[in-house]
Scaffold this motif. Structure first.
Motif, mmCIF file in Angstrom:
data_model
loop_
_atom_site.group_PDB
_atom_site.id
_atom_site.type_symbol
_atom_site.label_atom_id
_atom_site.label_comp_id
_atom_site.label_asym_id
_atom_site.label_seq_id
_atom_site.Cartn_x
_atom_site.Cartn_y
_atom_site.Cartn_z
ATOM 1 N N GLU A 25 46.361 38.207 52.505
ATOM 2 C CA GLU A 25 46.336 38.697 51.128
ATOM 3 C C GLU A 25 45.146 38.055 50.437
ATOM 4 O OE1 GLU A 25 49.774 38.828 47.938
ATOM 5 O OE2 GLU A 25 48.736 36.895 47.826
ATOM 6 N N ARG A 26 44.382 38.848 49.715
ATOM 7 C CA ARG A 26 43.267 38.327 48.939
ATOM 8 C C ARG A 26 43.313 38.955 47.554
ATOM 9 N NH1 ARG A 26 38.399 35.679 49.114
ATOM 10 N NH2 ARG A 26 36.791 36.446 47.690
ATOM 11 N N LEU A 27 43.294 38.102 46.531
ATOM 12 C CA LEU A 27 43.329 38.539 45.144
ATOM 13 C C LEU A 27 42.055 38.068 44.457
ATOM 14 C CD1 LEU A 27 47.008 37.424 44.405
ATOM 15 C CD2 LEU A 27 46.232 39.692 45.126
ATOM 16 N N GLU A 28 41.351 38.997 43.817
ATOM 17 C CA GLU A 28 40.075 38.675 43.179
ATOM 18 C C GLU A 28 40.192 38.880 41.670
ATOM 19 O OE1 GLU A 28 37.492 41.339 45.212
ATOM 20 O OE2 GLU A 28 37.503 40.180 47.078
ATOM 21 N N TYR A 29 39.578 37.954 40.922
ATOM 22 C CA TYR A 29 39.720 37.944 39.470
ATOM 23 C C TYR A 29 38.364 37.792 38.777
ATOM 24 C CZ TYR A 29 44.539 36.678 40.694
ATOM 25 O OH TYR A 29 45.800 36.637 41.235
ATOM 26 N N VAL A 30 38.289 38.343 37.580
ATOM 27 C CA VAL A 30 37.196 38.016 36.675
ATOM 28 C C VAL A 30 37.765 37.059 35.638
ATOM 29 C CG1 VAL A 30 37.664 40.041 35.196
ATOM 30 C CG2 VAL A 30 35.435 38.911 35.104
ATOM 31 N N ALA A 41 37.066 34.330 40.346
ATOM 32 C CA ALA A 41 38.016 33.512 41.082
ATOM 33 C C ALA A 41 38.659 34.344 42.172
ATOM 34 C CB ALA A 41 39.083 32.949 40.144
ATOM 35 N N ALA A 42 39.202 33.663 43.157
ATOM 36 C CA ALA A 42 39.892 34.353 44.253
ATOM 37 C C ALA A 42 41.041 33.489 44.733
ATOM 38 C CB ALA A 42 38.934 34.648 45.399
ATOM 39 N N LEU A 43 42.132 34.147 45.071
ATOM 40 C CA LEU A 43 43.267 33.522 45.736
ATOM 41 C C LEU A 43 43.438 34.213 47.076
ATOM 42 C CD1 LEU A 43 45.934 33.292 42.894
ATOM 43 C CD2 LEU A 43 44.827 31.373 44.025
ATOM 44 N N GLU A 44 43.620 33.436 48.126
ATOM 45 C CA GLU A 44 43.713 34.044 49.450
ATOM 46 C C GLU A 44 44.814 33.380 50.260
ATOM 47 O OE1 GLU A 44 40.632 35.835 52.777
ATOM 48 O OE2 GLU A 44 39.956 34.323 51.352
ATOM 49 N N MET A 45 45.547 34.216 51.010
ATOM 50 C CA MET A 45 46.577 33.717 51.911
ATOM 51 C C MET A 45 46.342 34.316 53.284
ATOM 52 S SD MET A 45 50.755 34.036 51.786
ATOM 53 C CE MET A 45 50.714 35.838 51.789
ATOM 54 N N LYS A 46 46.281 33.449 54.294
ATOM 55 C CA LYS A 46 46.143 33.886 55.675
ATOM 56 C C LYS A 46 47.303 33.320 56.480
ATOM 57 C CE LYS A 46 41.069 33.897 55.503
ATOM 58 N NZ LYS A 46 39.818 33.306 56.079
ATOM 59 N N SER A 56 42.079 28.767 46.971
ATOM 60 C CA SER A 56 41.635 29.302 45.683
ATOM 61 C C SER A 56 40.211 28.833 45.441
ATOM 62 C CB SER A 56 42.546 28.844 44.533
ATOM 63 O OG SER A 56 42.238 27.537 44.123
ATOM 64 N N SER A 57 39.443 29.670 44.780
ATOM 65 C CA SER A 57 38.063 29.326 44.452
ATOM 66 C C SER A 57 37.738 29.821 43.057
ATOM 67 C CB SER A 57 37.092 29.928 45.469
ATOM 68 O OG SER A 57 37.162 31.347 45.441
ATOM 69 N N VAL A 58 36.937 29.060 42.361
ATOM 70 C CA VAL A 58 36.475 29.423 41.021
ATOM 71 C C VAL A 58 34.986 29.119 40.942
ATOM 72 C CG1 VAL A 58 36.687 29.015 38.541
ATOM 73 C CG2 VAL A 58 38.714 28.855 40.001
ATOM 74 N N THR A 233 41.056 33.253 30.690
ATOM 75 C CA THR A 233 41.958 34.293 31.168
ATOM 76 C C THR A 233 41.381 34.924 32.424
ATOM 77 O OG1 THR A 233 42.687 34.811 28.911
ATOM 78 C CG2 THR A 233 43.110 36.470 30.604
ATOM 79 N N GLY A 234 42.187 34.983 33.466
ATOM 80 C CA GLY A 234 41.790 35.640 34.697
ATOM 81 C C GLY A 234 42.525 36.950 34.847
ATOM 82 N N GLN A 235 41.792 38.023 35.118
ATOM 83 C CA GLN A 235 42.402 39.340 35.313
ATOM 84 C C GLN A 235 42.053 39.872 36.693
ATOM 85 O OE1 GLN A 235 41.237 41.869 31.980
ATOM 86 N NE2 GLN A 235 43.149 41.350 30.945
ATOM 87 N N LEU A 236 43.053 40.447 37.346
ATOM 88 C CA LEU A 236 42.882 40.968 38.689
ATOM 89 C C LEU A 236 41.888 42.138 38.694
ATOM 90 C CD1 LEU A 236 44.039 40.653 41.623
ATOM 91 C CD2 LEU A 236 45.565 42.559 41.046
ATOM 92 N N THR A 237 40.912 42.055 39.585
ATOM 93 C CA THR A 237 39.936 43.143 39.721
ATOM 94 C C THR A 237 40.097 43.906 41.030
ATOM 95 O OG1 THR A 237 38.307 41.631 40.708
ATOM 96 C CG2 THR A 237 38.219 41.946 38.319
#
Length: 241
Positions: A25-30, A41-46, A56-58, A233-237
């Motif tokens: 799973e990979r979630l990307e944010y602005v 930013a990004a959240l990732e699960m492998k 997580s990265s910012v 504020t981070g929003q999913l892109t």
């Protein structure tokens, strides 16, 4: 000719087994700071069998970096099975924070055999040990663990967290149901407030709010945290989920 459907079934079964053994799973944010786009930013699960790696990265945008450079990286490795709840039991946690002149590099190691947590500060050359009483989570895995909990509006959930040389019971307030519009779409969400006291993507030692999709996936489509100067504020892109 009956052998052909059997072979096809075996091929499909093998393919499904391979996919289940390595989910992702990979979630990307602005990221917006006081309404201005300031980073990504990004959240990732492998997942691979019983092993789970969360990250997580910012990073600040080139324009924002002229004023204040941000490059934060967090990795948490967990193990499923053996009675580990939810997302699994953390084994290793590493956080590297570079924000302006501020730099930190820490590691936590969870040893379930000796029931000890080893805290390592790579910047200040500090090392210490603390008792491990399971279940306990690091700051990043605690967020993923929240996603596995039964969340009921008006009721609080609790997650035990180890961070910065101490263990604390983090209250997770389930506030209300809200509709949220992001660049990735419009979602019906549950608004939760983890009372976190950590560093990195989910922190700043201010108020933290997560908007989780009101379904089985509990995807964090919006994140808001207060910092010393304003709000981020981070929003999913996009991503894969």
């Amino acid at each position: 000719m009956r052998i052909i459907p059997v072979l096809l079934f075996c091929c499909v079964l093998n393919a499904m087994t391979a996919l289940n053994a390595s989910a992702a799973e990979r979630l990307e944010y602005v990221l917006f700071w006081n309404g201005l786009a300031a980073g990504n930013a990004a959240l990732e699960m492998k997942e691979n069998g019983e092993s789970v790696e969360l990250s997580s990265s910012v990073t600040s945008t080139p324009l924002a970096s002229v004023v204040y450079t941000v490059n934060d990286q967090v990795v948490s490795v967990l193990r499923r099975g053996s009675g580990a709840p939810g997302i699994g039991a953390p084994e290793r946690y590493r956080i590297t924070i570079r924000e302006g002149r501020h730099y930190r590099a820490k590691e936590y190691r969870f040893d379930y055999g000796t029931k000890r947590i080893t805290y390592i500060d790579n910047k200040d050359a500090e090392r210490a040990e603390f008792p491990l009483i399971a279940p306990v989570f690091d700051p990043l895995s605690s967020i993923y663990h929240i996603r596995t909990l039964p969340l009921v509006i008006g009721r609080s959930a609790y997650v035990t967290v180890f961070d910065n040389k101490r263990v604390y019971k983090m209250e997770v307030k389930v506030l209300r149901r809200e509709g949220v519009k992001t660049p990735a779409g419009t979602f019906t969400t549950l608004l939760v407030q983890p009372m976190m006291q950590s560093e990195g993507f989910f922190s700043r030692r201010g108020e933290l709010y997560l908007w989780l999709t009101d379904d089985a996936r509990r995807i964090p489509v919006q994140i808001k945290t207060k910092i010393r100067i304003g709000t981020v504020t981070g929003q999913l892109t996009g991503g894969s989920y």
